[in-house]
Design a protein around this motif. Structure first.
Motif, PDB file in Angstrom:
ATOM      1  N   ASP A 171       0.878  -1.167   0.000  1.00 15.59           N
ATOM      2  CA  ASP A 171       0.000   0.000   0.000  1.00 15.59           C
ATOM      3  C   ASP A 171       0.918   1.221   0.000  1.00 15.59           C
ATOM      4  OD1 ASP A 171      -1.613   2.153   0.559  1.00 15.59           O
ATOM      5  OD2 ASP A 171      -2.544   1.297   2.352  1.00 15.59           O
ATOM      6  N   GLY A 172       1.095   1.808  -1.176  1.00 15.11           N
ATOM      7  CA  GLY A 172       2.013   2.926  -1.333  1.00 15.11           C
ATOM      8  C   GLY A 172       1.299   4.249  -1.462  1.00 15.11           C
ATOM      9  N   ALA A 173       0.327   4.495  -0.594  1.00 13.71           N
ATOM     10  CA  ALA A 173      -0.395   5.766  -0.650  1.00 13.71           C
ATOM     11  C   ALA A 173       0.561   6.948  -0.510  1.00 13.71           C
ATOM     12  CB  ALA A 173      -1.465   5.820   0.443  1.00 13.71           C
ATOM     13  N   ARG A 174       1.614   6.758   0.311  1.00 11.22           N
ATOM     14  CA  ARG A 174       2.646   7.798   0.471  1.00 11.22           C
ATOM     15  C   ARG A 174       3.993   7.254   0.003  1.00 11.22           C
ATOM     16  NH1 ARG A 174      -0.735   8.597   5.167  1.00 11.22           N
ATOM     17  NH2 ARG A 174      -1.753  10.650   5.031  1.00 11.22           N
ATOM     18  N   PHE A 175       3.972   6.526  -1.089  1.00  7.52           N
ATOM     19  CA  PHE A 175       5.182   5.919  -1.649  1.00  7.52           C
ATOM     20  C   PHE A 175       6.243   6.974  -1.935  1.00  7.52           C
ATOM     21  CE2 PHE A 175       7.799   4.171  -5.072  1.00  7.52           C
ATOM     22  CZ  PHE A 175       7.974   2.854  -4.698  1.00  7.52           C
ATOM     23  N   ALA A 176       5.844   8.099  -2.513  1.00 13.80           N
ATOM     24  CA  ALA A 176       6.809   9.140  -2.878  1.00 13.80           C
ATOM     25  C   ALA A 176       7.483   9.725  -1.649  1.00 13.80           C
ATOM     26  CB  ALA A 176       6.119  10.244  -3.675  1.00 13.80           C
ATOM     27  N   ASN A 177       6.717   9.984  -0.600  1.00 16.24           N
ATOM     28  CA  ASN A 177       7.291  10.545   0.630  1.00 16.24           C
ATOM     29  C   ASN A 177       8.302   9.589   1.240  1.00 16.24           C
ATOM     30  OD1 ASN A 177       4.115  11.383   0.599  1.00 16.24           O
ATOM     31  ND2 ASN A 177       5.423  13.111   1.172  1.00 16.24           N
ATOM     32  N   ALA A 178       7.975   8.295   1.217  1.00 16.32           N
ATOM     33  CA  ALA A 178       8.895   7.292   1.748  1.00 16.32           C
ATOM     34  C   ALA A 178      10.150   7.202   0.889  1.00 16.32           C
ATOM     35  CB  ALA A 178       8.198   5.938   1.821  1.00 16.32           C
ATOM     36  N   LEU A 179       9.974   7.245  -0.406  1.00 16.27           N
ATOM     37  CA  LEU A 179      11.093   7.079  -1.329  1.00 16.27           C
ATOM     38  C   LEU A 179      12.147   8.167  -1.149  1.00 16.27           C
ATOM     39  CD1 LEU A 179      11.899   5.197  -3.746  1.00 16.27           C
ATOM     40  CD2 LEU A 179      11.018   7.000  -5.230  1.00 16.27           C
TER      41      LEU A 179
END
Length: 353
Positions: A171-179
């Motif tokens: 579940d990468g709803a905030r994938f960009a923030n994590a990346l």
């Protein structure tokens, strides 16, 4: 001063401009348009491989349909017991899997503990007719506690799941923030670490309403187009999804937006460290911050017009146990959060002490 959610703000101006441009003329319907083709090509570049990508309008649809593709009705989805799919999607994963069971797994601060995963899987041997069959593992990136799985942690959990024949969903709803917080590549945080299916979020980070379900093994997407249509998630004017995703990805715009949101969270955290009585769970890595506010501070912020959610324990345990004079809250920044917003929030908080 809206820190309630990164869903509370509008879309990136680039995304809006792309939608206006896509509104002109005519294109084939149902996602067979040049904008969707370009978005899929960009996703291939971002993830450094050929992917099977499908665009939907909501994160709930993205998660539920993705899980439906890899989990049969008699299957089990293993996830953290505080995961969004378990607590915040109104049974959508159960519905779109036609009845699969979600099994909660323990772990500190929203992250599944590998030993806990092994232990719980040992209680679900394949072939036992009286039990649901282990089918998939779902990881949240970022978690409901704002914590992140580093790439090695993802790989370790994925290996445990794959050894048992489970597919792995993120579940990468905030994938960009994590990346951008971790500082790795999209490939390293997904298929190279063992992720089979990714719910790739864009709406929280600058899109108007667009998410992608990305399969790194096309065979797992064999029936996905039918699932989407049956669920009402094949848009007739699909180019509007493709246009959003294209503008989101082009030139690394999505990463710039996430960096800005993360920077504002770091600034907010730094400012709150100087407010007497405020306790934070930990320094934020992404764009979510969790803190215990003294009640006078909470009252002053509300009076000043600040918006945010009370959060409850939600996995912080002794790290952030609120006292009788505290309120435990979640604060979320976005690409649209300004430095002035952060300064005003901190100023209002300090004014109460």
């Amino acid at each position: 001063m809206d820190f309630a959610s990164d869903n509370a703000v509008g879309a990136s101006p680039r995304v809006l401009e792309a939608l206006l441009a896509a509104n002109e003329g005519a294109e084939p319907a149902y996602g067979h348009d040049c904008y969707s083709d370009r978005a899929r090509a960009l996703l291939n570049e971002v993830f450094e491989c050929e992917v099977a990508a499908y665009f939907v309008a909501t994160g709930t649809a993205s998660n539920a349909l993705a899980l439906g593709a890899i989990t049969p009705p008699w299957g089990a989805v293993f996830c953290h017991h505080q995961a969004h799919i378990a607590n915040d999607e109104c049974g959508a994963p159960e519905m779109f899997t036609a009845g699969a069971k979600l099994i909660g797994v323990d772990g500190a601060h929203g992250k599944i503990d590998p030993a806990a995963l092994r232990d719980i899987l040992s209680g679900f041997p394949a072939g036992t007719v009286r039990q649901v069959q282990p089918a998939s593992l779902s990881l949240s990136q970022a978690t409901e506690c704002g914590t992140l799985y580093d790439c090695g942690e993802i790989a370790a959990l994925a290996a445990i799941a794959h050894d048992r024949g489970l597919a792995v969903h993120m579940d990468g709803a905030r994938f960009a923030n994590a990346l951008v917080a971790i500082g790795c590549t999209a490939a390293e945080m997904s298929w190279k670490a063992g992720i089979d299916v990714l719910s790739f979020g864009a709406t929280k980070n600058g899109a108007l309403a667009c998410e992608a379900v990305i399969f790194f093994d096309e065979a797992k997407a064999a029936a996905f187009a039918y699932q989407c249509k049956r669920a009402g998630h094949v848009l007739s004017k699909g180019r509007m999804l493709g246009a959003q995703m294209t503008a989101y990805l082009a030139g690394g715009h999505w990463l710039d937006l996430a960096r800005l949101a993360n920077r504002r969270a770091a600034e907010l955290s730094d400012g709150l460290t100087r407010v007497p009585g405020v306790r934070q769970a930990f320094e934020p890595r992404g764009n979510q911050l969790f803190a215990a506010l003294p009640r006078p501070v909470d009252a002053a912020l509300r009076k000043a017009g600040a918006r945010y959610y009370e959060w409850g324990d939600r996995g912080f345990g002794r790290m952030l146990t609120p006292g009788t004079n505290d309120v435990l809250v979640r604060l979320v920044t976005s690409f649209a959060t300004s430095a002035d917003d952060v300064r005003a929030f901190v100023s209002a908080a300090r004014g109460a002490t």
